[in-house]
Design a protein around this motif. Structure first.
Motif, short mmCIF file in Angstrom:
data_model
loop_
_atom_site.label_atom_id
_atom_site.label_comp_id
_atom_site.label_asym_id
_atom_site.label_seq_id
_atom_site.Cartn_x
_atom_site.Cartn_y
_atom_site.Cartn_z
N ALA A 182 0.84 -1.20 0.00
CA ALA A 182 0.00 0.00 0.00
C ALA A 182 0.87 1.25 0.00
N ARG A 183 1.96 1.22 0.79
CA ARG A 183 2.85 2.39 0.83
C ARG A 183 3.52 2.60 -0.52
N LEU A 184 3.99 1.48 -1.12
CA LEU A 184 4.64 1.59 -2.42
C LEU A 184 3.67 2.10 -3.48
N GLU A 185 2.44 1.65 -3.36
CA GLU A 185 1.43 2.05 -4.35
C GLU A 185 1.18 3.56 -4.24
N SER A 186 1.05 4.05 -2.99
CA SER A 186 0.74 5.47 -2.85
C SER A 186 1.93 6.33 -3.23
N ALA A 187 3.15 5.74 -3.19
CA ALA A 187 4.33 6.50 -3.61
C ALA A 187 4.53 6.40 -5.13
N GLY A 188 3.64 5.63 -5.80
CA GLY A 188 3.72 5.53 -7.25
C GLY A 188 4.78 4.57 -7.75
N LEU A 189 5.32 3.75 -6.86
CA LEU A 189 6.38 2.83 -7.27
C LEU A 189 5.80 1.50 -7.75
N VAL A 190 4.57 1.26 -7.37
CA VAL A 190 3.90 0.01 -7.75
C VAL A 190 2.49 0.37 -8.18
N SER A 191 1.99 -0.35 -9.20
CA SER A 191 0.58 -0.16 -9.54
C SER A 191 -0.14 -1.48 -9.29
N ALA A 192 -1.30 -1.40 -8.66
CA ALA A 192 -2.08 -2.61 -8.39
C ALA A 192 -3.41 -2.49 -9.11
N THR A 193 -3.79 -3.55 -9.80
CA THR A 193 -5.05 -3.52 -10.54
C THR A 193 -5.86 -4.78 -10.24
N TRP A 194 -7.14 -4.67 -10.47
CA TRP A 194 -7.98 -5.85 -10.32
C TRP A 194 -7.87 -6.69 -11.57
N ASN A 195 -7.59 -7.95 -11.38
CA ASN A 195 -7.54 -8.86 -12.50
C ASN A 195 -8.96 -9.36 -12.76
N ASP A 196 -9.74 -8.51 -13.42
CA ASP A 196 -11.13 -8.84 -13.68
C ASP A 196 -11.20 -9.84 -14.82
N PRO A 197 -11.83 -11.00 -14.58
CA PRO A 197 -11.91 -11.98 -15.68
C PRO A 197 -12.63 -11.39 -16.89
N GLU A 198 -13.40 -10.34 -16.68
CA GLU A 198 -14.09 -9.71 -17.80
C GLU A 198 -13.21 -8.67 -18.49
N GLY A 199 -12.02 -8.45 -17.97
CA GLY A 199 -11.15 -7.46 -18.57
C GLY A 199 -11.59 -6.05 -18.22
N ASP A 200 -11.24 -5.14 -19.09
CA ASP A 200 -11.57 -3.73 -18.91
C ASP A 200 -13.08 -3.54 -18.79
N THR A 201 -13.52 -2.71 -17.87
CA THR A 201 -14.97 -2.54 -17.73
C THR A 201 -15.55 -1.63 -18.81
N ARG A 202 -14.67 -0.96 -19.55
CA ARG A 202 -15.22 -0.08 -20.60
C ARG A 202 -15.44 -0.82 -21.91
N THR A 203 -14.77 -1.95 -22.06
CA THR A 203 -14.99 -2.73 -23.27
C THR A 203 -15.45 -4.12 -22.86
N GLU A 204 -15.99 -4.83 -23.81
CA GLU A 204 -16.35 -6.22 -23.54
C GLU A 204 -15.97 -7.08 -24.73
N THR A 205 -15.82 -8.37 -24.45
CA THR A 205 -15.37 -9.28 -25.49
C THR A 205 -16.56 -9.84 -26.27
N TRP A 206 -16.45 -9.79 -27.57
CA TRP A 206 -17.43 -10.44 -28.43
C TRP A 206 -16.78 -11.63 -29.09
#
Ligand code: ADP
Ligand code: ZN
Length: 846
Positions: A182-206
Motif C-alpha cells: 500500500a505504501r509503495l502504491e501510494s508512492a507511485g512505485l507500484v501499480s495494483a489492478t484488479w484482475n477482472d476476468p471480464e477485462g476492462d470494464t469499458r470494453t467487452e469481449t465479443w
C-alpha cells in the motif's frame, strides 16, 4: 501467553471450517466478517473470520498455522447480521460453511489472485538507486519495501498476484507485505489492478464462429478439438446458430446465462481457430443509465392506507414483523412497497427488494429509481464481476441504501435495514437449486427478524406456506381487494380438449383460433402460453415407435429445435445433429410428436395469414434480445406473443386483451406435492396479463382435466378457496406447510454404487426416524419415504437415487439432519464415486 485462535470459513467444498492463530504482533483479533488471507496447503486463500463463539480452544494452538493478512482495512466485509445469517444457514441447510460465506460475498472479493501488482518505471528507478537510500523522488525505501519491489521487478511487466507477495513459506519473509505494498502504491512505485476476468470494464469481449470446419465438417476432427466438454459443444453450437441469423457476433457476457463458464471454454476453440474474439465498447448498464422521470407517491387507496399503517407501526416500534401483502396484479402492491421504503428512508434506514428475475421486469426497477434516484442499486445478472464488486462496495458504505435484485441480493450489506420486501414471493426462482439450496424468501425473514425489521411478502397467488401463516395469524395479513383504477377481472373460459379437439400443428382449438383472429382484427393483442420450448417435444420413429433418447439421461425424449436443426436435451445440454434414421430400427421415417413454442409460432404464421407473431422463451430471447422482443410487442409491432412461463412474470402489456393457455393442465402430472399449487399460480399469473389497459380481458384455458380444483378455482379467481382445498390435501399427507421435508439425493456414474450408498443412508435414516417415533410415541411424527430411483433416473450419465424425510415438527428433522451430516459428501473415487447431498425444504422432487 496463550495464543489467540480464530475459526475461518474458507471457500472450499469441505464441510468444515479451519482454525488459525492470530500473529502475536497483531494488536487485535480480527472481528467476525473480516476477510483474511490464510495459508491453505501450498496455496493462499481468502477466508472470512467467524464469530468468536465458534473459535477453537487455544490449547492446541501450537499446531495451527498463522493468519497471513487482513484484507479489509475499513471494517469487516460482512456486517454482523450477515455473518450470523451465514452461520445459521450452514446449520439449517446442512451446507459447508465456506460455501455459505461465499454466497454472501461478490465473486471477485473472495478471489485470492484477483489483485495484481506490478512495478512502475518510478519503482524501477527507485530500486536502481539501490538499497535503503534516498532516491531522486525522495522516497526512502525500507528493507521490506526494497524486498517487495525487487520481487516485483523480477516478475516483470505482467506483475504478480498480490497473494504471491505474502507467501509465508517462500524463504525470506516480509512482515506485513500488504501494508508495504500500500505504501509503495501510494508512492507511485507500484501499480495494483484488479484482475477482472471480464477485462476492462469499458470494453467487452465479443465472440464469433469462424468459417473453419463449418459445413460438412469432419466430425472426428471437430470432436478432437471440442474434447469431452459438453458445455464446449453447446457453446460452439450456439455460436454456429448465431451465424445463421445476423453477423454471428455475440457478446460473451450474453452467453453467461446458459454458460456461466463460457470464457474458460474458449481456449481450445481459439487455438484451433474455430472462433475469433473482438473487443468492443461496452454498452452502458441499462439499469444505471438515464434516470427515469421522477415520480411522486399516489394518494393511497383505503386498503393501501390500512396496509401502510400496520407496517409503519412495526417500523416505528422497531419490532420484527412479517406481513403477507396479498392482492391481484395491478392492485397497488408496488406502490405500497414504494411508500413503505420512503418511510424507512426518512428514518435513515435502508431496504432490500427481492424480485424473481430482474432482467424480465426492468419497469419495476425503473419505478424505484424514479422515486429514489441514485439511492437505488440494481443488482442484475448482466453486471460484470467488477461492476458487481463496485456496487457491493457502494452498498456497504451506505451510498446506495435501497437494493433491488434477485435471490442473492438478500445478502446485500445494506447498513441499518428497516424493511425487506419479497415481491412475487411464491416464485420458484427464489430457491437456489444447486450448491447451497437456500430459499431467499425464508432467508429474508430470518434476516429481518434478527434486525427487528419489517418483512413484506407480496403476491397475487401466495405460496401455501405464507398463506397458511397469514391465516393462522403468525404473519400480518394485508389484502388489497380493489384495484386503484377499477377494472373487471378477465373472464376465464375453460375449453375441454376432450370435446374441442386441438389442431395438432398449432395446438389451437377452433374456439381459441377464432378468438385470436377476432382480437387481432380489432387491433388488440394476444398472448399464447405453452410451457414447452423447442419445435416439437420429441422425434418418434414411424417404423418402431422408438423415441429418440438422450444417450446420457433417462428423460423421455430429446427436443427438436428447428432453428438449429438439432436435437437438444434440456436436462444436460447434450446436442446432436438430427438423425436421418432411427437409432433402434434404422427406419428413415422420423415423425415429430408433441408441439413446442417454436412449432406453434411457425404454424400460426402459416395458419393465420396477416397476423404477426413473436416468440419469447430461453431459445429465442436472452439478454438484450429478450428486452428487444418485449419492447417490440409493447410497441404493438406484433399481434401475438407465443411464450413459455417467462411470460407469467410481471410484464405490463396494455394492448393485450386475450390470453390463451394451450395446455392448462400440463403441470398437474408431475410427481411433486406442489404440482396443483404451481398450476393454479401459473394460470392465475398468466391470466393477469389480460386486460391491463383500459379494455377488459379474457382468458381461454385449453385443458383435459377441466374439473381439477387448480383449474376450477383459477377460473373463479378464488385463491382462498383453492388454498383452503389444497391445505386439506397437504394436512392429510403431512406435506408443507403441515409438515417439514428434506430430500436426500445420491448420485454417481456407477449405478450399483449409487444404489448401495442410497440403501445404506436409507437404513441409517430409517433407524433415526424410528428413534424419533419411539421417543415421541407418534405415528406420523417422522417418516422416511424411499430410497427409490429419482423420477429422472439419469442425468448426464449420472444415476440418481433419492429419499424423502418428512416430519410433523421442525426439531426432529433438524436432529436427524445433524446426525446425517457426517455421512454426506463424496465417497470412494474414480468411477465408483458417489455424492450424497441434502435439500432442506425442497421445491423440486425430480
Ligand atoms: P401491483 O404491484 O399490485 O401490480 P401497482 O403498484 O403496480 O400494482 O399498481 C398498478 C397501477 O396502479 C400502477 O400504474 C400504479 O401506478 C397505480 N396505482 C397504484 N396505487 C395507486 C393509487 N393509490 N392511486 C392511483 N393509482 C395507483
Ligand atoms: Zn441429456
Amino acid at each position: 501467553m496463550s495464543r489467540r485462535a480464530v475459526s475461518v470459513a474458507v471457500a472450499v467444498a469441505l464441510d468444515r471450517a479451519f482454525d488459525y492463530v492470530v500473529p502475536d504482533a497483531w494488536p487485535q483479533v480480527p472481528v467476525a466478517g473480516t476477510r483474511v488471507l490464510v495459508p491453505f496447503g501450498p496455496r493462499v486463500l481468502v477466508g472470512v473470520v467467524r464469530p468468536t463463539k465458534v473459535a477453537a480452544p487455544t490449547a492446541d494452538a501450537k499446531a495451527l498455522r498463522e493468519l497471513l493478512h487482513v484484507l479489509d482495512d475499513d471494517g469487516p466485509a460482512l456486517p454482523r447480521d450477515v455473518v450470523d445469517l451465514c452461520e445459521w444457514m450452514a446449520d439449517y441447510y446442512v451446507a459447508p460453511i465456506g460455501e455459505v460465506y461465499r454466497l454472501a460475498l461478490p465473486g471477485l472479493s473472495t478471489h485470492a489472485d484477483a489483485r495484481i501488482a506490478a512495478i512502475t518505471d518510478a519503482g524501477r528507478r527507485a530500486l536502481e538507486v539501490a538499497g535503503p537510500l534516498l532516491t531522486r523522488e525522495v522516497v526512502a525505501l525500507t528493507k521490506a519495501e526494497a524486498q517487495v519491489l525487487a520481487t516485483l521487478r523480477d516478475a516483470g511487466a505482467t506483475g504478480l498476484p498480490v497473494t504471491k507477495l505474502v507467501r509465508a513459506d517462500k524463504g525470506k519473509r516480509v512482515a506485513s507485505p500488504l501494508a508495504v505494498l500500500a505504501r509503495l502504491e501510494s508512492a507511485g512505485l507500484v501499480s495494483a489492478t484488479w484482475n477482472d476476468p471480464e477485462g476492462d470494464t469499458r470494453t467487452e469481449t465479443w465472440v464469433r464462429r469462424t468459417d473453419l470446419m463449418r459445413e460438412g465438417a469432419n466430425e472426428d476432427e471437430l470432436q478432437r478439438v471440442i474434447g469431452r466438454s459438453k458445455q464446449r459443444r453447446v457453446l460452439l453450437d450456439e455460436l454456429e446458430s448465431r451465424r445463421d441469423d445476423g453477423d454471428g457476433w455475440v457478446a460473451l457476457g450474453e452467453l453467461r446465462g446458459p454458460l456461466p463458464r463460457a470464457r474458460d471454454l474458449l481456449p481450445p476453440l481459439l487455438a484451433a481457430k474455430l472462433v475469433e474474439l473482438e473487443e468492443r465498447p461496452r454498452s452502458l448498464d441499462p439499469f444505471a443509465a438515464g434516470v427515469p422521470e421522477p415520480s411522486s407517491p399516489q394518494a393511497p387507496t383505503r386498503d393501501q392506507a390500512t396496509a401502510l399503517q400496520e407496517l409503519r407501526a412495526a417500523i416505528e416500534a422497531r419490532v420484527y414483523r412479517c406481513a403477507l401483502l396479498q392482492g391481484i396484479t395491478g392492485s397497488g402492491k408496488t406502490e405500497v412497497y414504494l411508500q413503505l421504503i420512503a418511510d424507512v428512508r426518512a428514518r435513515g434506514q435502508g431496504a432490500i427488494v427481492l424480485v424473481p428475475e430482474i432482467a424480465l421486469t426492468p419497469q419495476l426497477a425503473d419505478r424505484f429509481r424514479a422515486r429514489f434516484g441514485d439511492e437505488v442499486a440494481v443488482l442484475h445478472s448482466g453486471l460484470t464481476p467488477r461492476q458487481r464488486l463496485d456496487a457491493w462496495q457502494q452498498i456497504r458504505r451506505g451510498l446506495r441504501p435501497i437494493v433491488i435484485g434477485a435471490r442473492s441480493a438478500v445478502f446485500a450489506p445494506v447498513p441499518r435495514i428497516g424493511a425487506i420486501v419479497v415481491d412475487e414471493e411464491h416464485d420458484g426462482s427464489f430457491k437456489q437449486e444447486d450448491g447451497v439450496r437456500y430459499h431467499a424468501r425464508d432467508i429474508a425473514l430470518v434476516r429481518a427478524r434478527s434486525l427487528s425489521a419489517v418483512a413484506v411478502l407480496g403476491s397475487a397467488t401466495p405460496s401455501l406456506e405464507s398463506w397458511a401463516h397469514a391465516r393462522s395469524g403468525r404473519y400480518t395479513w394485508l389484502r388489497l381487494r380493489e384495484r386503484p383504477t377499477p377494472r373487471p377481472l378477465p373472464t376465464v373460459e375453460i375449453i375441454p380438449l376432450s370435446v374441442h379437439r386441438a389442431d395438432p400443428e398449432t395446438l389451437l382449438t377452433g374456439r381459441l383460433r377464432q378468438a385470436i383472429a377476432e382480437t387481432a382484427a380489432q387491433g388488440e393483442q394476444v398472448i399464447l402460453f405453452l410451457n414447452r420450448r423447442g419445435f416439437t417435444t420429441t422425434l418418434v420413429c414411424g417404423g418402431c415407435g422408438t423415441f429418440q433418447h438422450c444417450p446420457d439421461c433417462s428423460a423421455p425424449s430429446m427436443t427438436y429445435h428447428l432453428g438449429r436443426h438439432r436435437l437438444l436435451c434440456h436436462l444436460c445440454g447434450h446436442i446432436e445433429a438430427t438423425p436421418d434414421r432411427c437409432a433402434n430400427c434404422g427406419a428413415t421415417e422420423l415423425v415429430h410428436a408433441g408441439v413446442g413454442t417454436e412449432r406453434v409460432e411457425l404454424a400460426l404464421q402459416r395458419d393465420l395469414a396477416g397476423i404477426r407473431v413473436l416468440r419469447l422463451d430461453r431459445d429465442a430471447s436472452r439478454g438484450k434480445a429478450l428486452l428487444d422482443t418485449l419492447a417490440k410487442f409493447r410497441r404493438h409491432e406484433a399481434d401475438v406473443l407465443v411464450g413459455t412461463q417467462m411470460l407469467s412474470k410481471g410484464h405490463d402489456f396494455p394492448g393485450v386483451t386475450l390470453v390463451g393457455i394451450l395446455q392448462g393442465d400440463q403441470g398437474l402430472a408431475l410427481p411433486d406435492p406442489r404440482a396443483a399449487e404451481r398450476t393454479f399460480q401459473l394460470l392465475t399469473q398468466v391470466s393477469g396479463r389480460a386486460g391491463r389497459g383500459d379494455r377488459p380481458g379474457r382468458v381461454m384455458v385449453q385443458a383435459w382435466a377441466v374439473d381439477h380444483p387448480a383449474i376450477r378455482f383459477a377460473q373463479q379467481h378464488d385463491h382462498d378457496a383453492f388454498a383452503e382445498h389444497e391445505l386439506e390435501q397437504r394436512e392429510r399427507l403431512g406435506n408443507p406447510p403441515c409438515g417439514h421435508l428434506a430430500l436426500c439425493r445420491v448420485q454417481g456414474l456407477e449405478p450399483a454404487a449409487v444404489e448401495a450408498r442410497a440403501r445404506a443412508i436409507g437404513r441409517f435414516l430409517g433407524d433415526a426416524a424410528a428413534a424419533v417415533r419411539s421417543k415421541h410415541g407418534g405415528e406420523s411424527i417422522a417418516e422416511l419415504l424411499g430410497p427409490v430411483p429419482s423420477p429422472i433416473e439419469r442425468i448426464d450419465r449420472r444415476t440418481r437415487w433419492q429419499m424423502l424425510l418428512r416430519t410433523r415438527q421442525r426439531a426432529p428433522l433438524r436432529w436427524m439432519l445433524a446426525e446425517l451430516r457426517p455421512k454426506l459428501g463424496a465417497q470412494d473415487s474414480g468411477a465408483r464415486q458417489t455424492t450424497a447431498t441434502v435439500d432442506v425444504d425442497p421445491q423440486s422432487m425430480l
